[in-house]
Design a protein around this motif. Sequence first.
Motif, PDB file in Angstrom:
ATOM      1  N   ALA A 149     -25.065 -21.145 -29.514  1.00  0.00           N
ATOM      2  CA  ALA A 149     -26.453 -21.492 -29.183  1.00  0.00           C
ATOM      3  C   ALA A 149     -27.415 -20.431 -29.705  1.00  0.00           C
ATOM      4  O   ALA A 149     -28.501 -20.749 -30.193  1.00  0.00           O
ATOM      5  N   VAL A 150     -27.013 -19.178 -29.599  1.00  0.00           N
ATOM      6  CA  VAL A 150     -27.848 -18.089 -30.110  1.00  0.00           C
ATOM      7  C   VAL A 150     -28.017 -18.230 -31.618  1.00  0.00           C
ATOM      8  O   VAL A 150     -29.124 -18.078 -32.156  1.00  0.00           O
ATOM      9  N   GLU A 151     -26.924 -18.537 -32.302  1.00  0.00           N
ATOM     10  CA  GLU A 151     -26.976 -18.689 -33.757  1.00  0.00           C
ATOM     11  C   GLU A 151     -27.847 -19.875 -34.174  1.00  0.00           C
ATOM     12  O   GLU A 151     -28.437 -19.866 -35.265  1.00  0.00           O
ATOM     13  N   ASN A 152     -27.952 -20.883 -33.301  1.00  0.00           N
ATOM     14  CA  ASN A 152     -28.721 -22.099 -33.618  1.00  0.00           C
ATOM     15  C   ASN A 152     -30.018 -22.199 -32.831  1.00  0.00           C
ATOM     16  O   ASN A 152     -30.603 -23.281 -32.726  1.00  0.00           O
ATOM     17  N   ILE A 153     -30.480 -21.074 -32.265  1.00  0.00           N
ATOM     18  CA  ILE A 153     -31.569 -21.127 -31.298  1.00  0.00           C
ATOM     19  C   ILE A 153     -32.850 -21.716 -31.882  1.00  0.00           C
ATOM     20  O   ILE A 153     -33.550 -22.492 -31.208  1.00  0.00           O
ATOM     21  N   GLU A 154     -33.176 -21.412 -33.115  1.00  0.00           N
ATOM     22  CA  GLU A 154     -34.425 -21.944 -33.669  1.00  0.00           C
ATOM     23  C   GLU A 154     -34.359 -23.452 -33.839  1.00  0.00           C
ATOM     24  O   GLU A 154     -35.352 -24.151 -33.588  1.00  0.00           O
ATOM     25  N   GLU A 155     -33.214 -23.967 -34.231  1.00  0.00           N
ATOM     26  CA  GLU A 155     -33.058 -25.418 -34.356  1.00  0.00           C
ATOM     27  C   GLU A 155     -33.144 -26.088 -32.990  1.00  0.00           C
ATOM     28  O   GLU A 155     -33.733 -27.166 -32.850  1.00  0.00           O
ATOM     29  N   ILE A 156     -32.564 -25.471 -31.977  1.00  0.00           N
ATOM     30  CA  ILE A 156     -32.624 -26.022 -30.625  1.00  0.00           C
ATOM     31  C   ILE A 156     -34.078 -26.099 -30.153  1.00  0.00           C
ATOM     32  O   ILE A 156     -34.526 -27.112 -29.609  1.00  0.00           O
ATOM     33  N   LEU A 157     -34.828 -25.031 -30.375  1.00  0.00           N
ATOM     34  CA  LEU A 157     -36.216 -24.978 -29.927  1.00  0.00           C
ATOM     35  C   LEU A 157     -37.117 -25.935 -30.694  1.00  0.00           C
ATOM     36  O   LEU A 157     -38.198 -26.288 -30.211  1.00  0.00           O
ATOM     37  N   SER A 158     -36.681 -26.357 -31.862  1.00  0.00           N
ATOM     38  CA  SER A 158     -37.499 -27.262 -32.671  1.00  0.00           C
ATOM     39  C   SER A 158     -37.448 -28.705 -32.181  1.00  0.00           C
ATOM     40  O   SER A 158     -38.247 -29.539 -32.620  1.00  0.00           O
ATOM     41  N   VAL A 159     -36.548 -29.015 -31.256  1.00  0.00           N
ATOM     42  CA  VAL A 159     -36.386 -30.387 -30.772  1.00  0.00           C
ATOM     43  C   VAL A 159     -37.542 -30.757 -29.848  1.00  0.00           C
ATOM     44  O   VAL A 159     -37.791 -30.089 -28.829  1.00  0.00           O
ATOM     45  N   GLU A 160     -38.255 -31.805 -30.192  1.00  0.00           N
ATOM     46  CA  GLU A 160     -39.354 -32.300 -29.361  1.00  0.00           C
ATOM     47  C   GLU A 160     -38.802 -32.791 -28.030  1.00  0.00           C
ATOM     48  O   GLU A 160     -37.873 -33.589 -27.977  1.00  0.00           O
ATOM     49  N   GLY A 161     -39.370 -32.276 -26.947  1.00  0.00           N
ATOM     50  CA  GLY A 161     -38.905 -32.672 -25.615  1.00  0.00           C
ATOM     51  C   GLY A 161     -38.165 -31.577 -24.876  1.00  0.00           C
ATOM     52  O   GLY A 161     -38.018 -31.644 -23.660  1.00  0.00           O
ATOM     53  N   ILE A 162     -37.711 -30.546 -25.598  1.00  0.00           N
ATOM     54  CA  ILE A 162     -37.115 -29.381 -24.940  1.00  0.00           C
ATOM     55  C   ILE A 162     -38.255 -28.494 -24.453  1.00  0.00           C
ATOM     56  O   ILE A 162     -39.054 -27.985 -25.249  1.00  0.00           O
ATOM     57  N   ASP A 163     -38.348 -28.322 -23.131  1.00  0.00           N
ATOM     58  CA  ASP A 163     -39.489 -27.618 -22.539  1.00  0.00           C
ATOM     59  C   ASP A 163     -39.293 -26.115 -22.435  1.00  0.00           C
ATOM     60  O   ASP A 163     -40.257 -25.379 -22.199  1.00  0.00           O
ATOM     61  N   GLY A 164     -38.064 -25.657 -22.589  1.00  0.00           N
ATOM     62  CA  GLY A 164     -37.816 -24.233 -22.475  1.00  0.00           C
ATOM     63  C   GLY A 164     -36.333 -23.952 -22.452  1.00  0.00           C
ATOM     64  O   GLY A 164     -35.502 -24.850 -22.595  1.00  0.00           O
ATOM     65  N   THR A 165     -36.021 -22.677 -22.275  1.00  0.00           N
ATOM     66  CA  THR A 165     -34.638 -22.223 -22.261  1.00  0.00           C
ATOM     67  C   THR A 165     -34.375 -21.425 -20.991  1.00  0.00           C
ATOM     68  O   THR A 165     -35.313 -20.943 -20.336  1.00  0.00           O
ATOM     69  N   ILE A 166     -33.109 -21.273 -20.688  1.00  0.00           N
ATOM     70  CA  ILE A 166     -32.714 -20.306 -19.674  1.00  0.00           C
ATOM     71  C   ILE A 166     -31.379 -19.720 -20.109  1.00  0.00           C
ATOM     72  O   ILE A 166     -30.436 -20.456 -20.415  1.00  0.00           O
ATOM     73  N   VAL A 167     -31.340 -18.411 -20.209  1.00  0.00           N
ATOM     74  CA  VAL A 167     -30.121 -17.724 -20.635  1.00  0.00           C
ATOM     75  C   VAL A 167     -29.153 -17.648 -19.459  1.00  0.00           C
ATOM     76  O   VAL A 167     -29.529 -17.247 -18.354  1.00  0.00           O
ATOM     77  N   GLY A 168     -27.918 -18.049 -19.711  1.00  0.00           N
ATOM     78  CA  GLY A 168     -26.841 -17.893 -18.735  1.00  0.00           C
ATOM     79  C   GLY A 168     -26.009 -16.688 -19.138  1.00  0.00           C
ATOM     80  O   GLY A 168     -25.144 -16.800 -20.019  1.00  0.00           O
ATOM     81  N   PRO A 169     -26.259 -15.511 -18.563  1.00  0.00           N
ATOM     82  CA  PRO A 169     -25.638 -14.285 -19.061  1.00  0.00           C
ATOM     83  C   PRO A 169     -24.125 -14.228 -18.916  1.00  0.00           C
ATOM     84  O   PRO A 169     -23.442 -13.657 -19.773  1.00  0.00           O
ATOM     85  N   TYR A 170     -23.590 -14.824 -17.854  1.00  0.00           N
ATOM     86  CA  TYR A 170     -22.140 -14.762 -17.659  1.00  0.00           C
ATOM     87  C   TYR A 170     -21.401 -15.541 -18.737  1.00  0.00           C
ATOM     88  O   TYR A 170     -20.465 -15.038 -19.370  1.00  0.00           O
ATOM     89  N   ASP A 171     -21.801 -16.796 -18.947  1.00  0.00           N
ATOM     90  CA  ASP A 171     -21.112 -17.592 -19.955  1.00  0.00           C
ATOM     91  C   ASP A 171     -21.378 -17.069 -21.358  1.00  0.00           C
ATOM     92  O   ASP A 171     -20.490 -17.142 -22.230  1.00  0.00           O
ATOM     93  N   LEU A 172     -22.581 -16.580 -21.617  1.00  0.00           N
ATOM     94  CA  LEU A 172     -22.875 -16.032 -22.933  1.00  0.00           C
ATOM     95  C   LEU A 172     -21.940 -14.867 -23.236  1.00  0.00           C
ATOM     96  O   LEU A 172     -21.341 -14.806 -24.327  1.00  0.00           O
ATOM     97  N   SER A 173     -21.806 -13.968 -22.282  1.00  0.00           N
ATOM     98  CA  SER A 173     -20.887 -12.844 -22.500  1.00  0.00           C
ATOM     99  C   SER A 173     -19.447 -13.335 -22.621  1.00  0.00           C
ATOM    100  O   SER A 173     -18.672 -12.801 -23.420  1.00  0.00           O
ATOM    101  N   GLY A 174     -19.107 -14.387 -21.866  1.00  0.00           N
ATOM    102  CA  GLY A 174     -17.762 -14.947 -21.962  1.00  0.00           C
ATOM    103  C   GLY A 174     -17.480 -15.511 -23.335  1.00  0.00           C
ATOM    104  O   GLY A 174     -16.370 -15.359 -23.881  1.00  0.00           O
ATOM    105  N   SER A 175     -18.470 -16.170 -23.934  1.00  0.00           N
ATOM    106  CA  SER A 175     -18.286 -16.745 -25.265  1.00  0.00           C
ATOM    107  C   SER A 175     -18.119 -15.668 -26.333  1.00  0.00           C
ATOM    108  O   SER A 175     -17.659 -15.952 -27.448  1.00  0.00           O
TER     109      SER A 175
END
Length: 253
Positions: A149-175
């Motif tokens: 998701a981090v690697e694709n973050i700009e593409e994710i944010l470009s999607v019309e209808g996505i109002d924002g993000t929230i980082v999940g630190p535990y799973d991110l570190s797990g990945s």
Amino acid sequence: MLKNKLQNNQLTVGSWITMGNASVVEVMATAGFEWLCIDMEHTSIDLSTAKMLITTIQANNMKALVRVSKNEEVAIKKVMDMGADGIIVPMVKSKEEAQMAVDFVKYPPTGKRGVGLYRAQGYGTKFEEYKKWVEEEAVIIAQIEHIEAVENIEEILSVEGIDGTIVGPYDLSGSMGVPGDYFRDDVQEAIIRVKNACKKYNKPYGFHVIESDPSKLQSRIDEGCTFLAYSVDFFFLGDMAREGMNKIKEGLK
């Protein structure tokens, strides 16, 4: 209105509900949260309990968000039909997955959501009003909790209808192979990439601050987070109980 705050990148603070009891919501409401998120991914909360919690949250003048179990049509459609004000979608890792989440919330022609009549639609009496509401006010948050998701973050944010993000630190570190160790330099660098992308696209940069220590929340505000989940119901309960008992035990020594 929560949607307006997200669109204007204004600070909004909510919290996390993991215990399926209306009293927990009523107690949390006294703290002044703007929204509460019902967690259906990592808890035993079922659909019937979620409906009761949505109703209780809204009755206490807060917005009811649901972290759905997965980015799947029926999981999202059911909680929206129950009247949720919006969803937090776990493990969004690509532009295509972000678009799926929007499609499952929005009716055609914007999305692909199937049409049913339940609580959200006034049990069949307010479908036209609800259809307009979905387009204008339903909230869709992409949870950024995987290195893909981090690697694709700009593409994710470009999607019309996505109002924002929230980082999940535990799973991110797990990945990244270090579950729970989210203060490592490489994990922090990944989080900074998300923050910078959100700034570039003027989308809310969100974070779930697990700790109940308010200074931890303040530090995220200071770094530019505008969509903040402050701790979890069981940490508010447990941390105060442990702190009090530790002081009592120290006094008895």
